[in-house]
Structures are given as C-alpha cells and as structure tokens.
Design a protein around this motif. Structure first.
Motif, short mmCIF file in Angstrom:
data_model
loop_
_atom_site.label_atom_id
_atom_site.label_comp_id
_atom_site.label_asym_id
_atom_site.label_seq_id
_atom_site.Cartn_x
_atom_site.Cartn_y
_atom_site.Cartn_z
N HIS A 205 57.95 42.42 -65.51
CA HIS A 205 56.69 43.15 -65.32
C HIS A 205 55.74 42.34 -64.44
O HIS A 205 55.68 41.11 -64.52
N GLN A 206 54.95 43.05 -63.60
CA GLN A 206 54.01 42.37 -62.72
C GLN A 206 52.73 43.18 -62.56
O GLN A 206 52.71 44.39 -62.73
N SER A 207 51.64 42.46 -62.28
CA SER A 207 50.34 43.06 -62.02
C SER A 207 50.00 42.79 -60.56
O SER A 207 50.69 42.03 -59.89
N LEU A 208 48.94 43.43 -60.06
CA LEU A 208 48.59 43.26 -58.65
C LEU A 208 47.14 42.80 -58.52
O LEU A 208 46.24 43.44 -59.05
N GLN A 209 46.95 41.67 -57.82
CA GLN A 209 45.59 41.17 -57.60
C GLN A 209 45.17 41.39 -56.15
O GLN A 209 45.89 41.01 -55.22
N LEU A 210 44.01 42.03 -55.97
CA LEU A 210 43.48 42.28 -54.64
C LEU A 210 42.19 41.50 -54.46
O LEU A 210 41.41 41.36 -55.41
N LYS A 211 41.98 40.99 -53.24
CA LYS A 211 40.68 40.41 -52.91
C LYS A 211 40.05 41.32 -51.87
O LYS A 211 40.50 41.34 -50.71
N LEU A 212 39.02 42.06 -52.30
CA LEU A 212 38.37 43.02 -51.41
C LEU A 212 37.04 42.44 -50.92
O LEU A 212 36.36 41.72 -51.65
N LYS A 213 36.70 42.76 -49.68
CA LYS A 213 35.53 42.17 -49.03
C LYS A 213 34.25 42.48 -49.80
O LYS A 213 33.45 41.58 -50.08
N LYS A 214 34.03 43.76 -50.15
CA LYS A 214 32.78 44.12 -50.84
C LYS A 214 32.92 44.04 -52.35
O LYS A 214 32.01 43.63 -53.05
N PHE A 273 40.40 54.92 -64.52
CA PHE A 273 40.80 55.70 -63.34
C PHE A 273 39.60 56.49 -62.81
O PHE A 273 39.37 56.56 -61.61
N LYS A 274 38.86 57.09 -63.74
CA LYS A 274 37.67 57.86 -63.37
C LYS A 274 36.64 57.00 -62.65
O LYS A 274 35.89 57.49 -61.80
N GLY A 275 36.59 55.73 -62.99
CA GLY A 275 35.62 54.81 -62.40
C GLY A 275 35.94 54.41 -60.96
O GLY A 275 35.13 53.75 -60.30
N LEU A 276 37.13 54.79 -60.47
CA LEU A 276 37.51 54.45 -59.09
C LEU A 276 37.15 55.60 -58.15
O LEU A 276 37.10 56.76 -58.58
N PRO A 277 36.88 55.29 -56.87
CA PRO A 277 36.55 56.37 -55.92
C PRO A 277 37.69 57.38 -55.83
O PRO A 277 38.86 57.01 -55.93
N LYS A 278 37.31 58.64 -55.65
CA LYS A 278 38.31 59.72 -55.49
C LYS A 278 38.70 59.81 -54.01
O LYS A 278 37.82 59.74 -53.15
N ILE A 279 39.98 59.96 -53.73
CA ILE A 279 40.40 60.06 -52.31
C ILE A 279 39.72 61.26 -51.66
O ILE A 279 39.51 62.26 -52.33
N PRO A 280 39.36 61.19 -50.37
CA PRO A 280 39.71 60.14 -49.41
C PRO A 280 38.84 58.87 -49.49
O PRO A 280 39.00 58.00 -48.63
N LYS A 281 37.96 58.79 -50.49
CA LYS A 281 37.17 57.56 -50.61
C LYS A 281 38.05 56.42 -51.15
O LYS A 281 39.08 56.69 -51.77
N TYR A 282 37.61 55.20 -50.92
CA TYR A 282 38.42 54.05 -51.33
C TYR A 282 37.51 52.90 -51.72
O TYR A 282 36.29 52.93 -51.46
N LEU A 283 38.11 51.90 -52.36
CA LEU A 283 37.38 50.68 -52.68
C LEU A 283 37.69 49.66 -51.60
O LEU A 283 38.85 49.50 -51.22
N ASP A 284 36.66 48.98 -51.10
CA ASP A 284 36.95 47.92 -50.11
C ASP A 284 36.05 46.73 -50.36
O ASP A 284 35.33 46.67 -51.36
#
Ligand SMILES: [Zn+2]
Length: 284
Positions: A205-214, A273-284
């Motif tokens: 099993h693995q998780s994913l770590q992202l480093k986003l600019k904002k 999931f609800k707390g994340l932007p809805k497509i086509p919006k995204y987190l950056d």
C-alpha cells in the motif's frame, strides 16, 4: 518561379502541415505548476461500517464511502492516481447491489478527463494506492501510460489475495510499460510528487505526497484511512494484512503532516472529497 523555388515552397508547405499536425496530436496544454484535480469515480453505500474498525466503533452503522480518482498535472507529465470503480458501472443507472451494500458510478472517468482537457493518451503515469477493486476499475483504459507498481503489492495481488482484488480489472499491467518500485518514489524527479510507502492495508500500500505552490503539502491517503475518524482515533480495519504495519504507516504520515503543516485528504471520506475543488477547478 524556378523549379528549385517551387520545390522549396512545396517543402515549406509540407513542413507547416506536419508541424500543425504535431500540435494537434499533443492535445493537453502544458502547465507551469503542479495541479491536483479530484474526480468522482463512484460511491459505495455500506450497510455495516464495522468492516472499517476492529475496535467496534462502527459496528451496525451504515455509511457512505466515496471513491475518487486523482489527476496530478506536472510540467513534465500527468499522473493518474487510482482509477475508481470502473466506467462499466455507469451503464447500470442507479448502481448495483453487492454483499456489503450498494455501489454506483454516476460520472464516467473518461468524460471527466475530457472536461479537464485530457484524453487517455495524455496520462503519462498510472499508479494505484493499492490493488483493491475500487481503485483499479478503469486501469485498462490507459495502455499507453507507464504503470508505476509496487513489487510487493503486485506479487500479493497475483497470489489470490481474497475477494477485494480482481486482476481482470487491471490485466493490462502484463503488457504496459512498467516502473516497478519497492518503496518511496519521486515520480517527476523534483520531489513535488512523491509516492510514499505506507503498508498495512495491503503489503504494498502507498500514499501520495504533493508539494503545491499555493496549497503546500497535500497527502492523498489511499486506504491508510477509510474515514477521517480512522486518522483521528487510529482505527484499523479488521481485513488489513498487518495491524502493526498500519499503525507504523499512520505514525509516519501523521509525523510528515505535522512537520510540513500538510493537508490530509482521506480519499474515501465524503467530507474530505467535498472540501476539494470541483473539476474543472483544481488545487495548486
Ligand atoms: Zn478503497
């Protein structure tokens, strides 16, 4: 016009035509910074959530388990993280019943990719948090991608690991380009998209770590947690392959979140999931 000039002009026209074809073939616009898109890849209505904690808190209680897929766009390519229940299910309006409850797909993944300007061939890399069926549903739609697979996970999946793994849903792994990994893996080589080894739910099993600019550090849990409360109270599902490994993985992710002031996304948690932007919006 001289014959040479005519030939030259014809050559230039051909070159122009060829280069416009090249531009068309590369459909996805390039991105400058890493983006996270959260896609709705189905939902499970579970009759008894007791299967998600071996200490009894959920026993006899019904619950909702959302099943997202994630697209990570990076200047060097695009990663699809988990592939949901599978678009075939979308053909059954209202979903289908199963032993533990009901599952449903309202929006096909391929339509959602289109909505964010991508075709299946734009997916450069494909990776799963683990090989349970609710994460591998659409995998075979991406034969051109490089599949990043954990060695221990694949060996386990191939050894008849029980009812939650269905090799047919990701059978293309046999022929696809593969990058086999043992542990942490830096997908694009700059530390911004890191696969982290978090065994326990399954062996690889693995998780994913992202480093986003904002937004800073964001960790996608996979099934290290099934609900937000599993993180808060360190609850472990009885069907995990190792309780001890799960607790060690929880400890690792918790420490990273604290060190980086990171944001945890519990993939199966409806509120997260609800707390994340809805497509086509995204987190950056
Ligand atoms: Zn799952």
């Amino acid at each position: 016009m001289s014959r040479t000039n005519l030939l030259r002009r014809a050559g230039a026209t051909l070159l122009l035509a060829a280069s416009s074809l090249l531009v068309q073939a590369h459909a996805a616009d390039e991105v400058k910074d890493v983006r996270l898109y959260a896609l709705d890849c189905g939902v499970l209505h579970v009759k008894d959530m007791g299967m998600f904690s071996d200490t009894g808190e959920y026993n006899g209680k019904a619950g909702v388990v959302v099943d997202p897929c994630f697209v990570i766009r990076h200047p060097k390519g695009t990663l699809l993280w988990d592939t949901g229940l599978g678009d075939k299910l979308a053909q059954s309006k209202g979903g289908v019943d199963m032993e533990v409850g009901h599952m449903q797909v309202d929006a096909p993944l391929l339509d959602q990719l289109k909505a964010i300007g991508l075709t299946p061939s734009d997916i450069t890399y494909l990776s799963f948090s683990h090989t349970h069926f609710d994460h591998t549903g659409n995998a075979n739609e991406f034969p051109d991608a490089t599949w990043i697979l954990n060695k221990a996970e694949l060996a386990w999946a191939e050894s008849k690991p029980g009812p939650f793994v269905n090799l047919d849903t990701f059978s293309d792994y046999k022929t696809a380009k593969k990058q086999m990994i043992d542990g942490d893996y830096d997908v694009f080589g700059d530390g911004n998209v890191m696969i982290l080894k978090t065994p326990g739910h399954t062996p690889g099993h693995q998780s994913l770590q992202l480093k986003l600019k904002k937004s800073g550090v964001v960790i996608l849990s996979g099934d290290l947690f099934h609900q937000r409360a599993n993180y808060t109270y360190r609850r472990v599902p009885p069907f995990n392959v190792s309780r001890a490994d799960t607790l060690a993985s929880i400890d690792r992710i918790d420490t990273i979140l604290k060190n980086t002031k990171g944001r945890l996304v519990v993939q199966h948690d409806a509120g997260d999931f609800k707390g994340l932007p809805k497509i086509p919006k995204y987190l950056d």
